[in-house]
Design an enzyme around this catalytic site. Structure first.
Site, PDB file in Angstrom:
ATOM      1  N   HIS A 115       0.815  -1.202   0.000  1.00 19.20           N
ATOM      2  CA  HIS A 115       0.000   0.000   0.000  1.00 19.20           C
ATOM      3  C   HIS A 115       0.851   1.255   0.000  1.00 19.20           C
ATOM      4  O   HIS A 115       2.006   1.243   0.422  1.00 19.20           O
ATOM      5  CB  HIS A 115      -0.929   0.023   1.218  1.00 19.20           C
ATOM      6  CG  HIS A 115      -0.195   0.125   2.534  1.00 19.20           C
ATOM      7  ND1 HIS A 115       0.479  -0.926   3.101  1.00 19.20           N
ATOM      8  CD2 HIS A 115      -0.043   1.178   3.388  1.00 19.20           C
ATOM      9  CE1 HIS A 115       1.023  -0.549   4.253  1.00 19.20           C
ATOM     10  NE2 HIS A 115       0.713   0.733   4.447  1.00 19.20           N
ATOM     11  N   ASP A 117       0.521   4.951   1.832  1.00 19.36           N
ATOM     12  CA  ASP A 117      -0.218   5.429   2.992  1.00 19.36           C
ATOM     13  C   ASP A 117      -1.350   6.361   2.572  1.00 19.36           C
ATOM     14  O   ASP A 117      -1.158   7.293   1.774  1.00 19.36           O
ATOM     15  CB  ASP A 117       0.712   6.162   3.954  1.00 19.36           C
ATOM     16  CG  ASP A 117       1.531   5.208   4.808  1.00 19.36           C
ATOM     17  OD1 ASP A 117       1.058   4.086   5.057  1.00 19.36           O
ATOM     18  OD2 ASP A 117       2.645   5.581   5.210  1.00 19.36           O
ATOM     19  N   HIS A 275       4.656   0.066   0.285  1.00 19.82           N
ATOM     20  CA  HIS A 275       5.401  -0.689   1.296  1.00 19.82           C
ATOM     21  C   HIS A 275       4.506  -1.746   1.925  1.00 19.82           C
ATOM     22  O   HIS A 275       3.278  -1.726   1.779  1.00 19.82           O
ATOM     23  CB  HIS A 275       6.003   0.231   2.364  1.00 19.82           C
ATOM     24  CG  HIS A 275       5.018   1.113   3.052  1.00 19.82           C
ATOM     25  ND1 HIS A 275       4.499   2.265   2.494  1.00 19.82           N
ATOM     26  CD2 HIS A 275       4.446   1.031   4.293  1.00 19.82           C
ATOM     27  CE1 HIS A 275       3.660   2.839   3.333  1.00 19.82           C
ATOM     28  NE2 HIS A 275       3.595   2.109   4.432  1.00 19.82           N
TER      29      HIS A 275
END
Length: 299
Positions: A115, A117, A275
């Site tokens: 994803h 953030d 990440h």
């Protein structure tokens, strides 16, 4: 042989050199010979770090024993900090989010997905500064992915197909999924789904970036005569394409994996990376503190 570079130009006298060691061919560099507490206070040194961030997309540091106030000050060099509706901030340091996984908070499996953030925001974060406060003896690594390279390596026919597509991103279907229905609806009222281009342009480097991740629920403008012969084509066509695009983050050649130690730090560009926080350490403890920097609307 490691690929390293040493930067000395325009650095303050208190830090004579910054050693830059690339960790993979595609993303990530570990920096040594730099004190992030000094970076928080020195504009010239910060400019060096920001330039390296744009180049490597995620920077790593060891043995950074700075205070929470310095953590916030460092992140504020990049811009205004955001709060998080599900996690909240340190009460004494607004903008510093505590991600504490201990025996009282078993893994909830929010982070172990590829994803960016908060892409459920209209203006997702431009980046984050994350420090490890306490780490398990083994496990708990984090993986980052170069999504500019992921876009670059797409087949030409796919690039043509997705160039004008847009995707819907949702907090309701992720953080809100386990909430009672009324709370989930209230969360969506506070944070309506955001719509972003599937391919965004980096505002500073001009790179094209594949910008779909686990917050993306569906493509909003796929159902056109060019893509759909009959209405039933929509569901498998759009869904399969979104799944294919999101899966590009899982390609190891685009990744770097970081082993945390106490007081190690990662700074990443949230616009060009994804990440994945590996939750393989329970019931050991992992405590992190993150400052997310407010970004702009993707275009």
């Amino acid at each position: 042989m490691t690929n390293t570079a040493t930067l000395t130009e325009n650095l303050p006298s208190s830090t004579s050199t910054i050693r830059v060691e690339k960790l993979t061919c595609s993303i990530g560099a570990e920096l040594s010979g730099v004190d992030l507490g000094e970076v928080a206070r020195d504009a010239a040194l910060f400019a060096q770090i920001k330039g390296l961030l744009l180049e490597h997309k995620v920077l790593f540091f060891r043995d950074q024993n700075f205070s929470k106030a310095e953590h916030v000050e460092l992140a504020q060099r990049f811009g205004e900090l955001e709060d998080h509706p599900a996690l909240g901030s340190d009460p004494d340091h607004p903008g510093l989010v505590r991600i504490y996984k201990d025996l009282d908070s078993p893994p909830e499996h929010f982070e172990n997905a590829y994803h960016c953030d908060a892409t459920w925001r209209v203006n997702p974060p431009m980046g984050c500064v994350l420090r490890c406060v306490e780490t398990p003896p083994v496990g708990g690594d984090t993986i980052w992915v170069n999504m500019a390279l992921a876009y670059e390596n797409l087949p030409a026919r796919v690039k043509e197909q997705i160039k004008d597509l847009r995707a819907r991103h949702s907090i309701e279907s992720t953080f809100g999924a386990r909430m009672p229905i009324d709370q989930r609806h209230q969360l969506k009222e506070r944070f309506p789904d955001a719509e972003h281009p599937v391919v965004r342009t980096h505002p500073e480097t001009g790179e094209k970036i594949l910008f779909v991740n686990s917050f993306a629920t569906h493509l909003v403008n796929y159902h056109t005569p060019e893509n759909v012969r009959y209405g039933i084509d929509y569901a498998p066509g759009a869904g399969n394409l979104l799944t294919y695009l999101a899966s590009q983050a899982q390609i190891p050649e685009y990744q770097v994996r970081w082993r945390w130690t106490e007081n190690s730090v990662a700074i990443w560009d949230n616009r060009s990376t994804q990440h994945y926080a590996v939750q393989d350490y329970w019931p050991a403890v992992r405590k992190m503190e993150r400052a997310g920097i407010i970004g702009d609307a993707p275009f």
